[in-house]
Motif scaffolding. Structure first.
Motif, PDB file in Angstrom:
ATOM      1  N   ASN A  78      33.647  49.454  35.509  1.00  0.00           N
ATOM      2  CA  ASN A  78      33.517  50.846  34.535  1.00  0.00           C
ATOM      3  C   ASN A  78      34.309  51.810  35.212  1.00  0.00           C
ATOM      4  O   ASN A  78      34.611  51.892  36.356  1.00  0.00           O
ATOM      5  CB  ASN A  78      32.218  51.051  33.988  1.00  0.00           C
ATOM      6  CG  ASN A  78      31.192  51.450  35.179  1.00  0.00           C
ATOM      7  OD1 ASN A  78      31.780  52.216  35.853  1.00  0.00           O
ATOM      8  ND2 ASN A  78      29.912  51.017  35.011  1.00  0.00           N
ATOM      9  N   ASN A  80      33.402  54.859  36.178  1.00  0.00           N
ATOM     10  CA  ASN A  80      32.771  55.353  37.377  1.00  0.00           C
ATOM     11  C   ASN A  80      33.026  54.593  38.703  1.00  0.00           C
ATOM     12  O   ASN A  80      33.178  55.029  39.516  1.00  0.00           O
ATOM     13  CB  ASN A  80      31.248  55.413  37.283  1.00  0.00           C
ATOM     14  CG  ASN A  80      30.680  56.716  36.895  1.00  0.00           C
ATOM     15  OD1 ASN A  80      30.976  57.735  37.612  1.00  0.00           O
ATOM     16  ND2 ASN A  80      30.241  56.903  35.563  1.00  0.00           N
ATOM     17  N   ARG A 187      24.871  63.851  26.268  1.00  0.00           N
ATOM     18  CA  ARG A 187      24.393  64.201  27.533  1.00  0.00           C
ATOM     19  C   ARG A 187      24.083  63.178  28.512  1.00  0.00           C
ATOM     20  O   ARG A 187      23.886  63.352  29.687  1.00  0.00           O
ATOM     21  CB  ARG A 187      22.702  64.757  27.250  1.00  0.00           C
ATOM     22  CG  ARG A 187      22.745  65.887  26.242  1.00  0.00           C
ATOM     23  CD  ARG A 187      21.470  66.102  25.353  1.00  0.00           C
ATOM     24  NE  ARG A 187      21.004  64.853  24.676  1.00  0.00           N
ATOM     25  CZ  ARG A 187      19.861  64.869  24.140  1.00  0.00           C
ATOM     26  NH1 ARG A 187      18.850  65.704  24.374  1.00  0.00           N
ATOM     27  NH2 ARG A 187      19.645  63.568  23.404  1.00  0.00           N
ATOM     28  N   ARG A 188      24.592  61.743  27.737  1.00  0.00           N
ATOM     29  CA  ARG A 188      24.142  60.694  28.739  1.00  0.00           C
ATOM     30  C   ARG A 188      25.417  59.764  28.759  1.00  0.00           C
ATOM     31  O   ARG A 188      25.446  59.008  29.594  1.00  0.00           O
ATOM     32  CB  ARG A 188      23.034  60.021  27.987  1.00  0.00           C
ATOM     33  CG  ARG A 188      21.843  60.385  28.361  1.00  0.00           C
ATOM     34  CD  ARG A 188      20.630  59.520  27.923  1.00  0.00           C
ATOM     35  NE  ARG A 188      20.720  59.067  26.457  1.00  0.00           N
ATOM     36  CZ  ARG A 188      20.337  58.194  25.850  1.00  0.00           C
ATOM     37  NH1 ARG A 188      19.684  57.133  26.504  1.00  0.00           N
ATOM     38  NH2 ARG A 188      20.157  57.956  24.800  1.00  0.00           N
ATOM     39  N   SER A 189      26.518  60.290  28.103  1.00  0.00           N
ATOM     40  CA  SER A 189      27.677  59.449  27.945  1.00  0.00           C
ATOM     41  C   SER A 189      29.022  60.072  28.121  1.00  0.00           C
ATOM     42  O   SER A 189      29.126  61.170  27.573  1.00  0.00           O
ATOM     43  CB  SER A 189      27.737  58.363  27.067  1.00  0.00           C
ATOM     44  OG  SER A 189      29.112  58.033  26.400  1.00  0.00           O
ATOM     45  N   ALA A 190      29.806  60.183  29.446  1.00  0.00           N
ATOM     46  CA  ALA A 190      31.053  60.863  29.391  1.00  0.00           C
ATOM     47  C   ALA A 190      31.851  60.703  28.158  1.00  0.00           C
ATOM     48  O   ALA A 190      32.487  61.626  27.909  1.00  0.00           O
ATOM     49  CB  ALA A 190      31.445  60.495  30.586  1.00  0.00           C
ATOM     50  N   LEU A 221      20.682  58.051  19.577  1.00  0.00           N
ATOM     51  CA  LEU A 221      21.742  58.779  20.221  1.00  0.00           C
ATOM     52  C   LEU A 221      21.767  57.350  21.512  1.00  0.00           C
ATOM     53  O   LEU A 221      20.721  56.997  22.424  1.00  0.00           O
ATOM     54  CB  LEU A 221      21.302  59.717  20.827  1.00  0.00           C
ATOM     55  CG  LEU A 221      21.300  61.001  19.877  1.00  0.00           C
ATOM     56  CD1 LEU A 221      20.796  62.239  20.526  1.00  0.00           C
ATOM     57  CD2 LEU A 221      22.856  61.170  19.420  1.00  0.00           C
ATOM     58  N   TYR A 222      23.004  56.812  21.596  1.00  0.00           N
ATOM     59  CA  TYR A 222      23.320  55.815  22.374  1.00  0.00           C
ATOM     60  C   TYR A 222      23.955  56.191  23.718  1.00  0.00           C
ATOM     61  O   TYR A 222      24.812  57.194  23.701  1.00  0.00           O
ATOM     62  CB  TYR A 222      23.947  54.828  21.828  1.00  0.00           C
ATOM     63  CG  TYR A 222      23.088  53.926  20.739  1.00  0.00           C
ATOM     64  CD1 TYR A 222      22.236  52.922  21.330  1.00  0.00           C
ATOM     65  CD2 TYR A 222      22.965  54.433  19.573  1.00  0.00           C
ATOM     66  CE1 TYR A 222      21.512  52.168  20.228  1.00  0.00           C
ATOM     67  CE2 TYR A 222      22.215  53.741  18.616  1.00  0.00           C
ATOM     68  CZ  TYR A 222      21.340  52.729  19.083  1.00  0.00           C
ATOM     69  OH  TYR A 222      20.549  52.138  18.268  1.00  0.00           O
ATOM     70  N   SER A 223      23.687  55.636  24.872  1.00  0.00           N
ATOM     71  CA  SER A 223      24.708  55.882  26.145  1.00  0.00           C
ATOM     72  C   SER A 223      25.727  54.697  26.112  1.00  0.00           C
ATOM     73  O   SER A 223      26.560  54.858  27.156  1.00  0.00           O
ATOM     74  CB  SER A 223      23.755  55.794  27.458  1.00  0.00           C
ATOM     75  OG  SER A 223      23.187  54.588  27.739  1.00  0.00           O
ATOM     76  N   SER A 224      25.614  53.421  25.374  1.00  0.00           N
ATOM     77  CA  SER A 224      26.560  52.554  25.326  1.00  0.00           C
ATOM     78  C   SER A 224      27.119  52.067  24.060  1.00  0.00           C
ATOM     79  O   SER A 224      26.080  52.080  23.194  1.00  0.00           O
ATOM     80  CB  SER A 224      26.182  51.291  26.325  1.00  0.00           C
ATOM     81  OG  SER A 224      25.881  50.190  25.357  1.00  0.00           O
ATOM     82  N   ARG A 349      31.181  71.932  30.382  1.00  0.00           N
ATOM     83  CA  ARG A 349      30.196  71.064  29.900  1.00  0.00           C
ATOM     84  C   ARG A 349      28.964  71.739  29.593  1.00  0.00           C
ATOM     85  O   ARG A 349      28.275  71.325  28.576  1.00  0.00           O
ATOM     86  CB  ARG A 349      30.211  70.185  31.168  1.00  0.00           C
ATOM     87  CG  ARG A 349      30.799  68.909  31.330  1.00  0.00           C
ATOM     88  CD  ARG A 349      30.206  68.248  32.580  1.00  0.00           C
ATOM     89  NE  ARG A 349      28.792  68.117  32.779  1.00  0.00           N
ATOM     90  CZ  ARG A 349      28.103  66.892  32.323  1.00  0.00           C
ATOM     91  NH1 ARG A 349      28.908  66.081  31.764  1.00  0.00           N
ATOM     92  NH2 ARG A 349      26.868  67.100  32.275  1.00  0.00           N
TER      93      ARG A 349
END
Lengths: 363, 555
Positions: A78, A80, A187-190, A221-224, A349
């Motif tokens: 991924n 990161n 807030r949780r996903s770039a 709200l999802y992070s993936s 940001r």
């Protein structure tokens, strides 16, 4: 006899160069065949990629056919992990990637940090504008960021065609849609943050209202992306906003009609999967070869059959990835360049997230 | 074992553990990556993390889940161990591998399975809604995450307690039975108190495991924004676009600091552990306790309901999903049956290698690790020394760190310590990381078995003239064999389903299944993940059945 042998020897000596030369287009620079033989003596190219290998297997296989003797070592990571591995390994001075293949944001950041090697690709004249930055960041595919929905749950006449219509849908059907809408959490996903900031750049007031409407409709709200899209297919959600087109079209193909995509006609963000050759790449010739092949007519033809769109002017895009005929101007490219660095800026940001959070809470 | 050998073994173990841990502590005190010359000493990172309300929210949720897991898993797991090992409950022979099955699969995969079955449009939910009424559960809630985590960790408690119960002579239980105690009274009054070290180990372990819960909160907590410390850390890594290592390190350091008092409590409990010696020189066959009709049925019902919720639902869900192209409202299951998900997987060379590497590291690798742990266990066995105490504390540190962070630390260690650099891209690096992460489990299991062996037996050998090494090889090791096999099974399972630890360590040719699943989960579709999970389940199931057979033959 001696002379004949000498001629034969000369021919054999010429053979590899001849075979290589057959593949070199006329407009490539004179020294290109030397680069090919250098690449062959390097013997392999190590790619760190957040573009999954399963989607680009055809491209890799064809590259290996054309350049036998150059192995493609492809690491699925991924974005990161791409960053951490490359920067740590470069700092330690050990073997690292010869080629990076990631989002235009990540690559722009690495270029900005001075980690890229400059290379003038001979395919440049055939590419659309805004694809290559400073001969260091190379956008190789384009895909729209789309709305996905479940046609069994969302009637045709309700499918939004613009951001305004999406806003209307969310406000007029807020109670019906409660818990049935998904989007990425900035807030949780770039990626979620990059999309949302780009939306706000395009239309600050409209985006603020849209975020309020998401909040009002009890949006999840999802992070993936993958689990969010899976839930639209299963019918847990009716609609999800801001999904990478390649992911959406891949899942839509096997969804038994439970997933459709919509591109918004006022404007639609477009992602670019972007390549970079690290400044300390040990097998940089092989990396250049792979990059040029990816940009070539043949390479882009192969990619156009995957869920990714092409960056060449002479290659036809999959209609699923092209913008509708009535809004050809709506494409907003995430071109590699200084604009892509903003999501990495701490102040930008923090202040955007504060605005987002207030809007989502209804203010 | 001679004192010098003990000191050497224990000292080098502590060194291997502390180097990556120290690196993380050092990183937490800097303003940038530790290898960056511009990084300066500062406590800023602590300020940033501790000033974030979402961090404290995550801590609250984590504690809620830790406590809930202990409350659910420890009593139920101990009861299950007693039923299987000490009573005539029917179906025991085939039950053991089934009981362990929730451990086979990483929680992230089970969680996807639960979405398919118990989610708002899941198969069981729809069935319940049609024939019974509105469902009483909501899958994406804190309470549901707690219950599922708790049920999922019953096997961990079971393994510890069952291993201890197996080593317990049945004479004391028989004495209680003869004096008129019923099976429940025997369990609560005699058997379980006798294996109190194992129960306490398991309790503290389960509490620790609460800290590292990742899969359930990530998948089930995501849509509602319920975060625990690990998912907070994960999104902390994601959200900046480029990872801020100092912030990640702060969270890891915080978790480590929180575990030190727990270890102190544990040591206090175990001070007089010699009291629990129960494998004595006098031989006596183990005899099982008759449960009686009502208790037999009750125990079968208890096991059946637990297995249904903890195993059949999620495993059925994910396996079914792996054979479907899509599922949900308006899609017929029959129509979407397919093998395409598996075909896609086997087209990828990295995945083929991932399967082979995972098998290698889980069989051979885990066996070597058990050997290492046994050596360490013997070195500290009945050794009252500051070294032993230091080891006891250190081994818990890497376990307390999230897998992602310890993996990152080991990656850095292999990168920046020149002697190790050539080994960096081999399976050895991954094996080292796994061994460090799982050292607490392995040593606990082995020392639990060691403590139950009475010193008389060893003393007898010494009196008869055997050297300390010979005593270990001929007396101690054979007596702890069931403990070693249990440790090997546990590690096999752990290594096969391990994921985050190797994310930074795998190279072309040394891919492992779990890490590939992580990278796929960020970009790929659930279809691929489901297919990989099914392969993973099959692999582990085969291995565990084999291990159990071997265990039986030797016993």
């Amino acid at each position: 006899m001696k002379r004949r042998l000498a001629v034969l020897g000369a021919c054999i000596g010429l053979l590899p160069i001849q075979a290589g030369a057959q593949n070199i287009p006329a407009d490539y620079p004179a020294g290109y065949s030397d680069m090919i033989s250098d690449a062959k003596s390097e013997g392999s190219v190590l790619i760190y990629s957040s573009t999954e290998s399963s989607s680009v297997l055809g491209l890799i296989e064809r590259f290996k056919e054309i350049y036998p003797g150059i192995a493609v070592d492809f690491l699925d990571l991924n974005s990161n992990e791409v960053y951490t591995r490359l920067t740590s390994e470069m700092a330690a001075g050990v073997r690292s990637a010869d080629l990076i293949w990631a989002g235009s944001d990540s690559v722009s950041q690495l270029v900005d940090a001075g980690m890229a090697m400059a290379y003038r690709t001979p395919e440049l004249p055939h590419l659309i504008d805004g694809v290559v930055w400073n001969d260091m960041a190379f956008g190789v595919t384009i895909e729209p960021v789309v709305v996905v929905y479940n046609p069994r749950l969302l009637q045709d006449d309700l499918v939004p065609g613009t951001h305004g219509e999406l806003l209307d849908l969310l406000t007029s059907k807020a109670s019906d849609l409660r818990g049935m809408v998904g989007t990425l959490d900035p807030r949780r996903s770039a990626a979620g943050l990059a999309y949302s900031m780009a939306d706000s750049d395009e239309d600050p007031e409209g985006t603020r209202k849209l975020i309020q409407a998401f909040g009002g409709a009890g949006t999840m709200l999802y992070s993936s992306t993958s689990s969010m899209v899976e839930k639209v297919v299963s019918g847990e959600h009716a609609i999800a906003y801001n999904v990478a087109g390649s992911t959406a079209s891949k899942i839509a193909a096997s969804s038994k009609g439970n997933l459709a995509t919509a591109k918004l006609c006022d404007y639609t963000l477009h992602l670019m999967r972007t390549m970079m050759i690290p400044s300390k790449a040990e097998h940089s010739n092989a990396a250049k070869l792979f990059l040029d092949f990816t940009y070539s007519k043949e390479g882009q033809d192969i990619l156009a059959k995957t869920p990714f769109g092409t960056v060449r002017e002479d290659v036809e895009n999959d209609p699923a990835l092209a913008m509708p005929a009535e809004c050809p101007e709506a494409r907003r490219l995430f071109s590699p360049g200084p604009d892509r660095l903003r999501t990495f800026n701490e102040d930008a940001r923090t202040s955007y997230l504060a605005t987002w959070q207030k809007a989502f809470a209804g203010q | 074992m001679p004192r010098l050998a003990r000191t050497l073994i224990v000292g080098s173990t502590i060194l291997v553990i502390l180097v990556p841990v120290a690196l993380i502590v050092y990183q937490s005190l800097l303003t940038g990556p530790f290898y960056d010359a511009a990084a300066a000493f500062s406590l800023d990172a602590f300020g940033t993390v501790f000033g974030d309300p979402r961090f404290w929210q995550a801590i609250g949720n984590t504690l809620f889940i830790c406590i809930g897991m202990v409350v659910i898993a420890v009593p139920l797991g101990s009861a299950l161990a007693f039923l299987v090992v000490r009573t005539d409950m029917p179906g025991k022979a085939w039950l053991e591998p089934v009981i362990l099955s929730p451990m086979f699969i990483s929680a992230i995969v089970l969680a996807f399975g639960y979405v398919v079955v118990l989610g708002p449009v899941g198969f069981v939910t729809l069935f319940y809604r049609t024939y019974i009424g509105p469902p009483f559960w909501f899958l994406y809630s804190r309470e549901m995450i707690l219950v599922l985590c708790g049920l999922n960790h019953i096997p961990h408690v079971y393994l510890y307690v069952a291993a201890a119960l197996r080593n317990l002579g049945s004479d004391v239980e028989e004495a209680a039975r003869i004096s008129g105690a019923g099976p429940i009274k025997v369990a609560l009054g005699v058997s379980l108190p006798l294996v109190r070290p194992a129960v306490l180990y398991a309790t503290i372990m389960v509490f620790f495991m609460g800290f590292e819960q990742f899969g359930f909160p990530l998948v089930l907590g995501d849509p509602q924004g319920i975060s625990v410390i690990t998912t907070y850390l994960y999104t902390l890594a994601q959200q900046f676009g480029v990872p801020k290592y100092q912030l990640l390190a702060v969270v890891a350091v915080f978790i480590m600091a929180a575990t030190i008092p727990l270890v102190a409590i544990q040591r206090h409990f175990l001070k007089a552990s010699e009291r629990y010696v129960s494998v004595k020189g006098k031989g006596s066959a183990q005899r099982v306790i008759a449960l009686g009709r009502p208790l037999r049925w009750a125990s079968i019902a208890f096991v059946a309901i637990w297995l249904l919720v903890a195993v059949v639902f999620p495993v059925g869900g994910i396996v079914l999903r792996s054979f479907l192209s899509a599922w949900g409202v308006g899609i017929s299951v029959i129509d979407s049956l397919t093998l395409a998900n598996f075909r896609d997987i086997f087209l990828l060379p990295s995945l083929q290698r991932g399967v082979i590497n995972s098998i290698l590291i889980a069989t051979l690798g885990a066996a070597v690790s058990v050997g290492v742990f046994a050596l360490i266990g013997l070195a500290t066995h009945r050794w009252k020394s500051p070294w032993a105490r230091a080891l006891d504390y250190s081994i818990l540190l890497p376990r307390a760190m999230p897998g992602l962070i310890i993996g990152l630390a080991v990656f850095w260690v292999f990168l920046f310590i020149p002697v190790l650099t050539p080994l960096r891209q081999t399976l050895f690096a991954i094996w080292i990381a796994y061994t460090i992460v799982w050292i607490a489990y392995g040593i606990r299991l082995i020392s639990g078995a060691l403590l139950q062996i009475s010193p008389d037996l060893e003393e007898a050998a010494r009196v008869a003239g055997a050297s300390p090494g010979r005593t270990g090889a001929d007396i101690t090791v054979p007596l702890m064999r069931s403990g070693l096999v249990a440790a090997w099974v546990l590690l096999y399972i752990a290594f096969v389903r391990e994921y985050a630890t190797a994310v930074y360590l795998f190279a072309p040719g040394t891919e492992v299944l779990g890490s590939l699943m992580i990278t796929l989960s960020s970009t790929g579709s659930i279809s691929q993940i489901a297919a990989l999970s099914t392969i993973n389940i099959v692999l582990v199931a085969v291995g565990v059945f084999a291990a159990l057979r071997i265990g039986k033959i030797h016993a």
